[in-house]
Design a protein around this motif. Sequence first.
Motif, mmCIF file in Angstrom:
data_model
loop_
_atom_site.group_PDB
_atom_site.id
_atom_site.type_symbol
_atom_site.label_atom_id
_atom_site.label_comp_id
_atom_site.label_asym_id
_atom_site.label_seq_id
_atom_site.Cartn_x
_atom_site.Cartn_y
_atom_site.Cartn_z
ATOM 1 N N LYS B 97 64.539 47.417 6.070
ATOM 2 C CA LYS B 97 65.987 47.280 6.255
ATOM 3 C C LYS B 97 66.321 45.791 6.394
ATOM 4 N N LEU B 98 67.472 45.417 5.863
ATOM 5 C CA LEU B 98 67.861 44.005 5.907
ATOM 6 C C LEU B 98 67.847 43.477 7.337
ATOM 7 N N ARG B 99 68.335 44.286 8.243
ATOM 8 C CA ARG B 99 68.436 43.811 9.629
ATOM 9 C C ARG B 99 67.060 43.630 10.256
ATOM 10 N N ASP B 100 66.022 44.257 9.695
ATOM 11 C CA ASP B 100 64.662 44.094 10.243
ATOM 12 C C ASP B 100 63.897 42.917 9.626
ATOM 13 N N ILE B 101 64.438 42.360 8.563
ATOM 14 C CA ILE B 101 63.685 41.326 7.840
ATOM 15 C C ILE B 101 63.301 40.144 8.738
ATOM 16 N N PRO B 102 64.230 39.622 9.563
ATOM 17 C CA PRO B 102 63.822 38.492 10.417
ATOM 18 C C PRO B 102 62.603 38.828 11.286
ATOM 19 N N LYS B 103 62.583 40.029 11.834
ATOM 20 C CA LYS B 103 61.453 40.433 12.689
ATOM 21 C C LYS B 103 60.160 40.518 11.866
ATOM 22 N N ILE B 104 60.274 41.084 10.673
ATOM 23 C CA ILE B 104 59.089 41.207 9.814
ATOM 24 C C ILE B 104 58.545 39.813 9.477
ATOM 25 N N LEU B 105 59.452 38.901 9.178
ATOM 26 C CA LEU B 105 59.006 37.542 8.832
ATOM 27 C C LEU B 105 58.341 36.855 10.025
#
Lengths: 98, 552, 427
Positions: B97-105
């Motif tokens: 999900k777009l909103r999870d991308i920062p956390k994944i990075l």
Amino acid sequence: MKLLTGNDLKTGFVTWWTGADWSLHIEDAADVGEGGEAIAAAEEGARRVNAPYIIAGEATTDGPRPAHIKDRIRALGPTVRPDLTLKPADPNAGDWVI
Amino acid sequence: MYKYDEYDQQMVDARVAEFSDQVRRRLAGEITEDQFKPLRLMNGLYLQLHAYMLRVAVPYGTMSSKQLRMLGHIARTYDRNYGHFTTRQNIQFNWPKLRDIPKILELLASVEMHAIQTSGNCIRNITTDQFAGAAADEILDPRPVAEILRQWSSLHPEFLYLPRKFKIAMSGATHDRAAIRFHDIGLQATTNAEGEIGWEVWVGGGLGRTPIIGKLINPHVPHEHLLAYLESILRVYNRYGRRDNKYKARIKILVHEEGIDNIRAQVEEEFSHVKGGVLTLPQDELDRIGAYFAAPAFERLNSSAIDVAREKIINPSYGRWLDNNLNAHQRPGYVSVTVSLKPIGGAPGDATSEQMEAIADLAERYSFDELRVSHEQNLVLPHVKIADLPAIYEKLVEIGFAEGNAGLITDMIACPGLDFCALANARSIPIAQELSRKFAAPERQKQIGDLKIKISGCINACGHHHVGHIGILGVEKKGTELYQITVGGDATEQASIGDILGHGFVAEDVPDAIERLVDTYIARRESEAEPFIAAFRRLGKEPFKEALYGNG
Amino acid sequence: MATVSAVASSPLHSAHKPDPLRQLGIMSLNGMFDEMDGVAVLKQAKEILPDDLAIVSSFGADSAVLLHMVAQVDVALPVYFLETGKHFAETLTYVETLKQHLGLTNIITLVPDPKDLARFDPNGDLWENDPDSCCHIRKTEPLDAAMEGYGGWVTGRKRYQTKERGVLPHFELTSDDRIKVNPLAYFSDVEVNAYKLKHGLPEHPLFAKGYKSIGCAPCTTIVAEGEDPRAGRWRGLNKKECGIHFDFNGAIAKPMAAEDLTLFKDGAFIADPFRVWTEGDDPASVRYTHIPVTVFLANRDAVLANPHPVGLLVSPGDRVEDVEKDLGRFASVAINFPGFTDGRGYSSARMIVERYGYKGEVRAVGDVLADQIPLMRRCGIEAFVVKHEPTRKALEAGALATVDVFYQPVGKTEVPLGTRPFLRRAV
């Protein structure tokens, strides 16, 4: 009939315009007639949808179905992973897709 | 393996913060999708058929067990419990999900990984031989130079908005396992007449809708001038590559339209300004980076041959695996093991979180903590003691990745196709699955021998169909999927592009059509020692055309 | 129009303007003189501009220093004093004091045009409502008229006075193609005072009362200890320079709306002296315009003979090699990014700055957005014409998201980090 579809901005999930809101389920989709572009522009501007576009669809007894194979696959999920589709429990869910 | 120092970590952390801010601004409406799209692509984020897709770089295909475990963790926590390894040694998550991308990075950065420049019109992940630093036929280990190229190309301010994407591949071995002739720039390690090691530079290769074999632009560029030479090529391309037509924007078209001699002259002119300047690569720096890739603490072993014939009698599956999935190592007593991500009937290149974690365990225990991704969508344990093979095999059986089919007909490359990809015109995975089942029988695969099938779901050719010995290209005709078959492609140093032999086939007819090609080969080959591609070159396309379409 | 009260001593010879190459030559004098050697700077200016050089003095707190230098070079150099009608009485007294003390023979007093005053400031309170316009009619207009006849003028401006003046050189080109000479450019507060002491110069009567920068009475307040000396000018108003020091096309002291300040440079949005090239412009006579490379190449001789400051517009596809030897002619180079995804401008900028060593302003124009500005900076672009509102906000707030560790050596303003030859950070 004409259907309006796009992806949810935050989740990316495929969504369909129901006439009043967005739904993950193709069965909820409404015929947008000639008004699709205006709705798409307004909804995209409000960031309720990403990359919306209008497709041809047809009405069936099970509800609206996209005319093109690409959008039929979008409507259900990957044909090679029934477990990842919207109807993982229904072995016949994908019968209309291909 | 390379280890980030404080600056590498700062740089990747800063990039995570920058991209997180870009995501925030997109969600807040400060930038439009048109403005966001090039930014997100430059950090590997697509909007695909069903969802966003995040492509994470595995630089030059090398990773540690810790990193693979993290990929498994991300798949489990933020995706749907699997990832897809690609032909450019990357991994793709299909449902973030777009909103999870920062956390994944952030999680990726915590294990020295990133998604920088895995898409977009910039210099992409540098790819290389999956057996680098291990292969017996190696001239040099290309990874130190690959790491330096990774650094040089990462967020290079001049080259982030090129006319089109730009892919660099390198091979340090005599046998090209990295398809360097089909990249925008291909680098082949070479020794000149004076005995100095340097790089052959090939330019303008590529697949897609206009497949072209790269041309030799410089036969020998020494390490010290490599960055300056590449920067010169990139500057000529950035300035003069076509931007009026997306389909003519790759450097291969520039080279094709202007001619290699003209491009070489322009590059040389640019090089004359850049050469000897700040981009000169000091030997000290090469040595410093090279130290990270020093051979692990190999044991001094006797070269022990495995009695494969005996193993085959005891366990035929294990025997086949030994036959096909091992690659000769530089050190006696060691081999490189290909973990085939092509189980019969599976989706090529897919691995679940559990499978990733199990393979990470194997790497930690048996391969000095090291792993590789191959452009053929398999994983590799590069440094394995021959004595450990039974234990490894046993574990692979347990997780379903013990197929002894590396290099055989069921070891196919396939793109995600219309099941996942917004660009695709037809599905790829179901074709791969059908073919895999059709040719599943071990005796049949052995009989056929070395045969590479490559499948793409559209003309963009992510599945490398042009360079498959047999290539399959999905197209759309009047709303249905149709598959064109090509024969005679080769991605190695004997590079060739396959020929289309005639009209396409509907999906149901593809397996039989492939079988007719295979049968023709078996009937016409000189001996079992003549592989498919050699037989095709000798026989020409007529017999294969006849096999597909009859002689009417 | 302003009236000139001492017509007899004003040369008003508008005929001979310094030719452009001489103007460029004078720019190259920057750095040739010892930073504190204002007298040498003045002598050089007088030599280049015989009978064509004037001094403008406010007869303020520091004016004695410049005038003392003038007296050493030539007591007959014309010294203009703007009698705005709003000065402190002490200032008017001080004019006489200095005249006597230094032996200056050619002080010329300029007064505002009575018609302008009647029309715009009948009650004498314009300064209160619209200080920019007040400056315009009481300073800019009279001075423009007087300066018309001179090829160059000398000011007492100093770098330290405000942060906007941080890069003030000894010699400058102004928008009306004259030369501005700043002998005190490098003087600090301390050095000014030391000079006054050393030469026993008479003090402005208000200086001892706490006025550090003295202009017109209504717009000058006392500066606190340690405060920026010019903080006392236009206190409370968002105004740092009076119109006479701006050097663009006449629109100077007219108040500008914030959104008209499109040029981001040295940390702030400022009014842009340059305009965009438009169809029908004459390359031989345009001023403060970025001439497209194609137009320049087709009209090279005309542009080189154009006496006015002009810039060069480099668009994608232009070969910067073709303009390499003429770059020195241009006061500014604009790199055009017609769409933010067109990256050709980055290569052009690097070649112009790094390879050809161009020293003037390099700016980005076109589709200039927040996420590309850090890349542009690394390629040598230092000024940005920005219209995108979120980008303007981010720049103003200094809140550009960026990566400030660089792997690859690019540009001339980066330093290596640690022991790694390529790893860099901006200076």
